[in-house]
Design a protein around this motif. Structure first.
Motif, PDB file in Angstrom:
ATOM      1  N   GLY A 189       0.815  -1.213   0.000  1.00 45.60           N
ATOM      2  CA  GLY A 189       0.000   0.000   0.000  1.00 45.60           C
ATOM      3  C   GLY A 189       0.847   1.260   0.000  1.00 45.60           C
ATOM      4  N   LEU A 190       1.970   1.220   0.728  1.00 48.59           N
ATOM      5  CA  LEU A 190       2.862   2.381   0.763  1.00 48.59           C
ATOM      6  C   LEU A 190       3.444   2.651  -0.624  1.00 48.59           C
ATOM      7  N   PHE A 195       4.657   5.981  -4.404  1.00 43.07           N
ATOM      8  CA  PHE A 195       5.407   5.903  -5.654  1.00 43.07           C
ATOM      9  C   PHE A 195       4.522   5.678  -6.876  1.00 43.07           C
ATOM     10  N   GLY A 196       3.223   5.485  -6.676  1.00 41.21           N
ATOM     11  CA  GLY A 196       2.332   5.286  -7.812  1.00 41.21           C
ATOM     12  C   GLY A 196       2.461   3.930  -8.456  1.00 41.21           C
ATOM     13  N   GLY A 210       3.994  -3.264 -10.088  1.00 41.37           N
ATOM     14  CA  GLY A 210       4.453  -2.751 -11.371  1.00 41.37           C
ATOM     15  C   GLY A 210       4.761  -1.273 -11.275  1.00 41.37           C
ATOM     16  N   ILE A 211       5.836  -0.838 -11.916  1.00 40.58           N
ATOM     17  CA  ILE A 211       6.175   0.590 -11.987  1.00 40.58           C
ATOM     18  C   ILE A 211       5.615   1.101 -13.311  1.00 40.58           C
ATOM     19  N   GLY A 212       4.529   1.829 -13.228  1.00 36.30           N
ATOM     20  CA  GLY A 212       3.816   2.244 -14.428  1.00 36.30           C
ATOM     21  C   GLY A 212       2.635   1.316 -14.679  1.00 36.30           C
ATOM     22  N   ALA A 243       6.151  15.624  -6.358  1.00 33.38           N
ATOM     23  CA  ALA A 243       4.895  14.974  -5.977  1.00 33.38           C
ATOM     24  C   ALA A 243       5.159  13.759  -5.093  1.00 33.38           C
ATOM     25  N   ILE A 244       6.191  12.974  -5.418  1.00 31.03           N
ATOM     26  CA  ILE A 244       6.525  11.808  -4.594  1.00 31.03           C
ATOM     27  C   ILE A 244       6.960  12.253  -3.203  1.00 31.03           C
ATOM     28  N   HIS A 245       7.762  13.305  -3.148  1.00 32.86           N
ATOM     29  CA  HIS A 245       8.188  13.816  -1.837  1.00 32.86           C
ATOM     30  C   HIS A 245       6.987  14.271  -1.017  1.00 32.86           C
TER      31      HIS A 245
END
Length: 285
Positions: A189-190, A195-196, A210-212, A243-245
């Motif tokens: 979940g984090l 990180f999306g 998955g990244i993306g 945005a991630i920060h």
């Protein structure tokens, strides 16, 4: 010095940086033509001439076989690990297929008579015209890079398009990071919220992220471990750095190092995960 190349409609003639500067300047001075270039438009012919004279590599002018002014340039950028294919055309001849025709002939020449093993082109992901030109010349996507040119107002994603002289099997298709964690669900979940990442699948003691959003992209696996050993990850982003920060701070995640500018020209900050892992987030200035 190379030799002239002939296509159905074009002559590709080795560049004379002094004699050809005035014609080439028509393209180099046009903001729309230079929109995706790694330098801003030239202010005058003298600046264009200086750029051409100082270019590292070998370049050919693109000309109509029936004569007339230089229509643009195509060539190979030197001083890099893999020779970089570059091209530029005056805007008044866009839409006629000249860039693709020139690229096909030049890539065949580069991988043939010039004896190059590989050529690649770095193309802004928003530059659909140039991606289409690269594909016409047989280049396919090989990777992606985050970049920021000083004269542009924001970073961009670069697609690395490449072609080899001989067919090359892919030795390693992808590298998957495996992260040992105590709480697979919570850590999943984090990563999703901060990180999306996309949750591809999840079990009680295992999850795939998955990244993306696309199939076959980069992945992270989370594996249950009651005594996880700390791991350090690096995550590159293009435009989502701030945005991630912000999402990490809002989620109450510990920031191990706040954003700093590194000497190698990137911004970085570090997130400390609950199991002792560290994620360094970096992005273009």
């Amino acid at each position: 010095m190379g030799i002239p190349l002939r296509t159905e409609r074009l002559w590709l003639v080795p560049l004379d940086s002094a004699a050809d500067a005035a014609d080439v300047h028509v393209a180099f001075a046009d903001p729309e033509v230079m929109m995706y270039w790694d330098e801003p438009p030239s202010r005058d012919v003298g600046e264009t001439a200086g750029r051409l004279a100082g270019a590292v590599g070998d370049y050919w002018t693109v000309r109509d076989v029936d004569g007339g002014p230089v229509l643009g340039l195509i060539g190979i950028m030197g001083g890099v690990d893999i020779p970089g294919l570059q091209w530029i055309l005056r805007r008044d001849v866009w839409g006629r297929g000249y860039a693709g025709e020139a690229a096909i002939a030049f890539v065949e020449y580069a991988l043939g008579e010039l004896g190059l093993e590989r050529v690649e082109a770095w193309v802004d992901i928003a530059n659909g015209r140039s991606i289409a030109v690269a594909r016409r010349a047989g280049l396919t996507e090989r990777g992606r890079l985050p970049q920021r040119y000083p004269h542009r107002d924001r970073p961009h994603e670069t697609v690395v398009m490449g072609r080899a002289r001989l067919a090359e099997p892919t030795v390693v298709l992808n590298v998957v990071v495996e992260l040992p964690v105590r709480d697979v669900s919570g850590t999943s979940g984090l990563f999703e919220n901060v990180f999306g990442c996309t949750v591809l699948f999840t079990e009680d003691d295992f999850a795939g992220l998955g990244i993306g959003a696309w199939s076959g992209g980069r992945r992270i696996h989370l594996v249950t471990d009651e005594r996880p050993s700390p791991v350090r990850l690096s995550l590159e982003t293009v435009t989502e750095f701030d945005a991630i920060h912000a999402r990490a701070v809002a989620a109450g995640v510990q920031i191990g190092q706040y954003p700093v500018v590194q000497p190698w020209g990137r911004r970085e900050f570090v997130i400390a995960l609950p199991d002792g892992h560290e994620v360094t987030v970096s992005g273009p200035l």
